[in-house]
Design a protein around this motif. Structure first.
Motif, PDB file in Angstrom:
ATOM      1  N   THR A  46       0.850  -1.187   0.000  1.00  0.00           N
ATOM      2  CA  THR A  46       0.000   0.000   0.000  1.00  0.00           C
ATOM      3  C   THR A  46       0.885   1.236   0.000  1.00  0.00           C
TER       4      THR A  46
ATOM      5  N   ARG B 157       0.876   5.323   0.501  1.00  0.00           N
ATOM      6  CA  ARG B 157       0.105   6.461   1.016  1.00  0.00           C
ATOM      7  C   ARG B 157       0.886   7.755   0.799  1.00  0.00           C
TER       8      ARG B 157
ATOM      9  N   ASN C  54       0.728  11.529   2.193  1.00  0.00           N
ATOM     10  CA  ASN C  54       0.120  12.349   3.256  1.00  0.00           C
ATOM     11  C   ASN C  54      -1.069  11.641   3.901  1.00  0.00           C
ATOM     12  N   GLY C  55      -0.926  10.340   4.066  1.00  0.00           N
ATOM     13  CA  GLY C  55      -1.957   9.547   4.730  1.00  0.00           C
ATOM     14  C   GLY C  55      -3.048   9.020   3.831  1.00  0.00           C
ATOM     15  N   HIS C  56      -3.080   9.431   2.572  1.00  0.00           N
ATOM     16  CA  HIS C  56      -4.126   9.024   1.636  1.00  0.00           C
ATOM     17  C   HIS C  56      -3.611   7.887   0.747  1.00  0.00           C
ATOM     18  N   VAL C  57      -4.363   6.800   0.653  1.00  0.00           N
ATOM     19  CA  VAL C  57      -3.962   5.679  -0.201  1.00  0.00           C
ATOM     20  C   VAL C  57      -4.046   6.104  -1.664  1.00  0.00           C
ATOM     21  N   ILE C  58      -2.911   5.952  -2.378  1.00  0.00           N
ATOM     22  CA  ILE C  58      -2.903   6.298  -3.803  1.00  0.00           C
ATOM     23  C   ILE C  58      -2.657   5.082  -4.689  1.00  0.00           C
TER      24      ILE C  58
ATOM     25  N   LEU D 249      -6.534  14.586  -4.606  1.00  0.00           N
ATOM     26  CA  LEU D 249      -6.398  14.185  -3.214  1.00  0.00           C
ATOM     27  C   LEU D 249      -7.083  15.195  -2.304  1.00  0.00           C
ATOM     28  N   PRO D 250      -7.435  14.806  -1.089  1.00  0.00           N
ATOM     29  CA  PRO D 250      -8.096  15.748  -0.168  1.00  0.00           C
ATOM     30  C   PRO D 250      -7.283  17.013   0.093  1.00  0.00           C
ATOM     31  N   ASP D 251      -5.948  16.935  -0.024  1.00  0.00           N
ATOM     32  CA  ASP D 251      -5.123  18.121   0.207  1.00  0.00           C
ATOM     33  C   ASP D 251      -4.649  18.756  -1.100  1.00  0.00           C
TER      34      ASP D 251
ATOM     35  N   ASP E 256       5.557  16.911   1.462  1.00  0.00           N
ATOM     36  CA  ASP E 256       4.799  15.677   1.253  1.00  0.00           C
ATOM     37  C   ASP E 256       5.488  14.508   1.956  1.00  0.00           C
TER      38      ASP E 256
END
Length: 400
Positions: free
Chosen positions: A290, A292, A294-298, A359-361, A371
């Motif tokens: 997995t 990530r 900045n904490g977001h799964v890409i 992404l959310p950010d 990052d």
């Protein structure tokens, strides 16, 4: 401890220090959310292997060879699981949150391969849209290059944005400055223990005797520097500024339940690479990665899709007589699968920057200063359990 990724079927090795003795580095084995001080435990139990386990690096154990690796692993498992030993072992367990982790071994040489057909095909289509995606040699031998061992760093080390020459498409001459296309590559690294003599190739059957274990690896890449420099000799400054590895090395024996057959090969292989003989063990590994940002799964790249296996890579990089040294590290190359969400680098995920990630950010084509990228992974273990590979994290620092 059936609910942990780091139970008695895993037992990865690392190197740690404590706040009260910051200069004293010790070998540790992760067990759940604790670290076993292996050297102190070995002394307490009167282990015959106490000397190598009290070293300030994993290298003496790496050099000791497979019979010692297996004996030590059996001892540690017994110390942690058998009723007669648990009390003594508990006195040498430290909370993971209270120790500092270091690069677990001294890296001798570093080689990076290019073993994913999906990654190589995508890169070929991005850079050579009017030509064959794969070069003519790609399915006949594992392609690789020699990297820089001195810039292999442990997880958590900041990655300074590199500077170098780059030539934008609209410019007639190169310019100098910080990379504008900083990327990651989700990879798996293999750590060599037993050395070999120069002039003596290591065959496919020698993989388990020479390779100690596995680590997650992020091969940071400056794509614009790389694109300008790599013809005709290949990657150089676009790759050599930093390679991040996990602080935990998972022994090969912990991954027996994760062995799988590699994808079907399209061409007959030369004998030194031919792993299709009856009786050989499966050469691939079912590792679920997995990525990530900045904490977001890409992305979630599957290592089981890799065309070339670690045993083939080892055979190829020694077939000319090149020797192995204790602490050699070689990496798989970017792990990518057939689906968009399985691509292991931003170059593929954004198709060269054409299709930004939402992404959310904010949008990303390549990495911004600040990052943080984290790779994690697990593999099937015995009886339905899971084996965790230690995370590797790096945060981008501004160019200096």
């Amino acid at each position: 401890m059936s609910d942990t990724l780091f139970g008695p079927d895993n037992l990865p090795y690392g190197l740690f220090s404590t706040p009260d003795r910051p200069g004293h580095r010790r070998l540790g084995v992760r067990f759940g959310d604790d670290v076993l001080d292996v050297g102190a435990a070995a002394a307490a139990f009167g282990s015959a292997h106490a000397e190598v386990l009290r070293a300030p690096s994993l290298n003496p154990l790496l050099a000791a060879g497979r019979s010692v690796w297996r004996a030590v692993r059996a001892e540690i498992r017994a110390w942690l699981t058998e009723d007669a030993h648990r009390g003594t072992a508990a006195g040498h367990l430290l909370p993971l949150s209270g120790v500092r982790l270091h690069l677990p071994f001294e890296v001798a040489d570093y080689v990076d391969f290019y073993a994913s057909e999906h990654h190589a095909t995508n890169v070929g289509r991005i850079f050579r849209p009017d030509s064959d995606a794969l070069t003519p040699n790609w399915k006949h031998m594992p392609i690789g290059y020699h990297g820089r061992a001195g810039t292999v760093v442990v997880s958590g080390t900041p990655v300074v944005r590199p500077r170098g020459q780059r030539k934008p498409p609209n410019e007639t001459a190169p310019v100098f400055g910080p990379t504008r296309r900083l990327d990651i590559e989700a990879e798996v690294g293999f750590v060599v223990g037993t050395p070999s003599e120069q002039g003596s190739p290591v065959g496919l059957e020698g993989f388990r005797d020479h390779v100690f274990g596995v680590t997650l690896l992020n091969d940071w890449s400056a794509r614009d520097i790389q694109a300008w420099e790599y013809v005709p000799l290949g990657p150089f400054l676009g790759k050599s500024f930093a390679t991040s590895v996990s602080p935990w090395i998972t022994p090969l024996d912990a991954l027996d339940a994760a062995r799988v057959a590699p994808p079907a090969r399209d061409f007959p292989l030369l004998p030194y690479l031919d792993d299709g003989a009856a009786g050989g063990e499966p050469g691939g590994f079912d590792l679920r990665i997995t990525v990530r940002l900045n904490g977001h799964v890409i992305a979630e790249p599957p290592f089981s899709t890799m065309y070339w296996t670690a045993a083939q890579q080892l055979a190829h990089m020694t077939v000319n007589g090149a020797s192995l040294r204790t602490g050699d590290l070689y990496a798989s190359g970017t792990v990518s699968g057939p689906e968009r969400a399985q691509r292991g680098c931003l170059l593929e995920l954004t198709w060269g920057g054409r299709d930004p990630l939402e992404l959310p950010d904010g949008e990303r084509t390549f990495l911004k200063d600040g990052d943080e990228v984290t790779l994690s992974a697990w593999a099937p273990g015995p009886d339905g359990s899971r084996i965790g590979l230690g995370e590797v994290t790096g945060r981008v620092a501004p160019s200096v």
